[in-house]
Write an enzyme that holds these catalytic residues in place. Structure first.
Site, PDB file in Angstrom:
ATOM      1  N   HIS A 129      -1.322  -2.760   3.622  1.00 17.53           N
ATOM      2  CA  HIS A 129      -0.209  -3.614   4.043  1.00 17.53           C
ATOM      3  C   HIS A 129       0.600  -2.793   5.059  1.00 17.53           C
ATOM      4  O   HIS A 129       0.647  -1.568   4.955  1.00 17.53           O
ATOM      5  CB  HIS A 129       0.613  -3.876   2.769  1.00 17.53           C
ATOM      6  CG  HIS A 129       1.693  -4.886   2.881  1.00 17.53           C
ATOM      7  ND1 HIS A 129       2.919  -4.605   3.414  1.00 17.53           N
ATOM      8  CD2 HIS A 129       1.746  -6.184   2.495  1.00 17.53           C
ATOM      9  CE1 HIS A 129       3.683  -5.689   3.346  1.00 17.53           C
ATOM     10  NE2 HIS A 129       2.996  -6.660   2.788  1.00 17.53           N
ATOM     11  N   ASP A 206      -0.029   1.844  -4.138  1.00 18.04           N
ATOM     12  CA  ASP A 206       0.789   0.654  -3.938  1.00 18.04           C
ATOM     13  C   ASP A 206       0.269  -0.412  -4.902  1.00 18.04           C
ATOM     14  O   ASP A 206      -0.816  -0.951  -4.714  1.00 18.04           O
ATOM     15  CB  ASP A 206       0.651   0.212  -2.474  1.00 18.04           C
ATOM     16  CG  ASP A 206       1.273  -1.152  -2.186  1.00 18.04           C
ATOM     17  OD1 ASP A 206       1.697  -1.837  -3.135  1.00 18.04           O
ATOM     18  OD2 ASP A 206       1.309  -1.527  -1.003  1.00 18.04           O
ATOM     19  N   GLN A 209       0.294  -5.597  -5.545  1.00 21.96           N
ATOM     20  CA  GLN A 209      -0.630  -6.715  -5.696  1.00 21.96           C
ATOM     21  C   GLN A 209      -1.414  -6.637  -7.006  1.00 21.96           C
ATOM     22  O   GLN A 209      -2.031  -7.621  -7.403  1.00 21.96           O
ATOM     23  CB  GLN A 209      -1.596  -6.693  -4.498  1.00 21.96           C
ATOM     24  CG  GLN A 209      -2.105  -8.020  -4.053  1.00 21.96           C
ATOM     25  CD  GLN A 209      -1.012  -9.012  -3.725  1.00 21.96           C
ATOM     26  OE1 GLN A 209      -0.950 -10.059  -4.337  1.00 21.96           O
ATOM     27  NE2 GLN A 209      -0.146  -8.704  -2.776  1.00 21.96           N
ATOM     28  N   LYS A 232       6.522 -10.046  -7.442  1.00 22.15           N
ATOM     29  CA  LYS A 232       5.107 -10.444  -7.439  1.00 22.15           C
ATOM     30  C   LYS A 232       4.618 -10.658  -8.872  1.00 22.15           C
ATOM     31  O   LYS A 232       3.497 -11.083  -9.087  1.00 22.15           O
ATOM     32  CB  LYS A 232       4.273  -9.372  -6.746  1.00 22.15           C
ATOM     33  CG  LYS A 232       4.728  -9.104  -5.307  1.00 22.15           C
ATOM     34  CD  LYS A 232       3.684  -9.423  -4.289  1.00 22.15           C
ATOM     35  CE  LYS A 232       4.264  -9.385  -2.898  1.00 22.15           C
ATOM     36  NZ  LYS A 232       3.648  -8.407  -2.024  1.00 22.15           N
ATOM     37  N   CYS A 370       0.609  -9.301   6.957  1.00 19.88           N
ATOM     38  CA  CYS A 370       1.122  -7.932   7.084  1.00 19.88           C
ATOM     39  C   CYS A 370      -0.009  -6.913   7.032  1.00 19.88           C
ATOM     40  O   CYS A 370       0.174  -5.801   6.520  1.00 19.88           O
ATOM     41  CB  CYS A 370       2.158  -7.600   6.012  1.00 19.88           C
ATOM     42  SG  CYS A 370       3.629  -8.581   6.129  1.00 19.88           S
TER      43      CYS A 370
END
Ligand SMILES: *Cc1c(COP(=O)(O)O)cnc(C)c1O
Length: 412
Positions: A129, A206, A209, A232, A370
């Site tokens: 991202h 990260d 997600q 999220k 993104c």
């Protein structure tokens, strides 16, 4: 038709009642929300906590002697403990409450600017991202370190042999997402972390997600930093978590100066507060933190095993149906992937498909998500992305498939 899936312990019809927004109509049609990878919807269990906080507990935390301030502090710190338990961090002070994934990444990148030297190397994956690319580019510009990219194959999987070739004693940091928001690929982070540690490099994952789909155990992963956003995973926007191993958090300098992050201030010298306060300058998003804790509770009540199994079924169902449409191509066909489908129809711009679907009440995302480098890899301007959550149904997917067929007829 009942949406209860017998072999998976999930009563979707009941779950949908938790989400008031699913009763909305968009353009005269029932909302079908397939933009979960951008932000998830909020259950009433979390909304109630937000209303309750502002109705009964609103006060500034940590410094107050009065009852209200102490109650708000207790609720905020109780939320931190819920988050600690969920991610299985060793200490509660390793949980830094941030404004979200982007904030957490910038905090770490900023800290490493004091630790990196010229000729050091930072590795990022080709699946990142923008929020996981740009801060590292800025870091490398400041320090003279160089940024190297772990490439991916046509399926959207990282090429692990290339990763191993890139690793060396010059590698100081590796940054990779757990799951790609653009393609849904689940990266083999256990292996990535282990190989990085073999050369003495730190790893930041990260998890923006992944947290909606799986429950990461940061100690089992042995990851150095893990970041995510509450919005999220059924929580509100503007709140998230940075996990860092204690030894790393102690090595990094504070990111922002302000109230709450200090121990003692004189004009000659300021000493910093203990973890986690060293990284939590200013009045935090108190209500957001408490609601983040409620979101973690909510998702655990539903159960991550059931969520993952059901979403996998939705993914397979939608993949089979969509690939039957002539001219439709799915980008991201990794063996390990989550419920994200990025696709295009030959000769049609993704934006036009998204617009027609919106007229039918279906929310999808169109564009580069993104993640422009991924789009460049496939030589496309963008995709249509449908991303499913545990409150979505096969009936909704049928409507999406009909919508895509209609859009194709209208546009070609
Ligand atoms: C959403 C997302 C981000 C950014 O999260 P913010 O909440 O906007 O800070 C970063 N990485 C991935 C993989 C994401 O999906």
């Amino acid at each position: 038709m009942s949406n209860t899936v017998s072999h998976i312990n999930l009563d979707v019809d009941e779950i949908r009642k938790d989400f008031p927004i699913l009763n909305r109509e968009i353009n005269g049609k029932p909302l079908i929300y397939f933009d979960n990878a951008a932000t998830s919807q909020t259950p009433k269990q979390v909304i109630d906590v937000i209303v309750d906080y502002y109705s009964n507990y609103n006060a500034n935390i940590h410094r107050g002697v009065h009852t209200l301030s102490q109650e708000a502090t207790d609720l905020y710190e109780a939320a931190r403990l819920k988050i600690q338990k969920h991610f299985n961090t060793k200490h509660s002070y390793e949980v830094i409450l941030t404004s979200g994934t982007t904030h957490g990444i910038n905090l770490v990148a900023n800290g490493f600017s004091t630790l990196l030297k010229k000729n050091d190397e930072v590795l990022v994956s080709a699946l990142e991202h923008h929020s996981n690319i740009v801060p590292w580019q800025m870091l490398c510009e400041r320090t003279g370190a160089s940024l190297k990219v772990i490439p991916m194959n046509e399926h959207g999987e990282l090429i692990m042999s290339e990763y191993e070739t890139l690793l060396s004693e010059r590698t100081k940091l590796v940054f990779v997402n757990h799951i790609s928001n653009a393609l849904g690929t689940i990266n083999p982070i256990e292996q990535i972390i282990k190989k990085a540690h073999d050369v003495g490099a730190a790893v930041l994952v990260d998890g923006a997600q992944s947290c909606p789909h799986i429950k990461p155990d940061v100690q089992a992963l042995d990851v150095d930093f893990y970041v995510t956003s509450a919005h999220k995973m059924c929580g509100p926007t503007g709140i998230g978590m940075l996990y860092g191993k204690e030894e790393w958090l102690n090595k990094l300098p504070p990111y922002q100066g302000g109230g709450e992050m200090i121990d003692e201030v004189t004009f000659e010298k300021t000493t910093y507060a203990e973890l986690p306060h060293k990284f939590e300058a200013g009045t935090p998003n108190i209500c957001g933190g408490i609601a983040f804790g409620a979101a973690v509770d909510y998702m655990n009540t539903i159960g991550f095993d059931a969520i993952a199994a059901y979403e996998y079924e939705l993914l397979n169902y939608a993949t089979n149906k969509l690939t039957q449409i002539e001219g439709l191509k799915i980008y991201g066909t990794a063996k390990e992937k989550t419920s994200v489908i990025s696709f295009n129809i030959e000769g049609i711009h993704p934006y036009d498909i998204g617009t027609i679907l919106d007229k039918m009440g279906i929310a999808v995302r169109t564009g580069h998500h993104c993640a422009q480098p991924i789009m460049d890899f496939f030589k496309i301007p963008g995709t249509v992305r449908a991303s499913f959550a545990f409150y979505n149904t096969k009936t909704e997917i049928d409507t999406l498939v009909e919508g895509v067929k209609k859009a194709k007829l209208m546009l070609s």
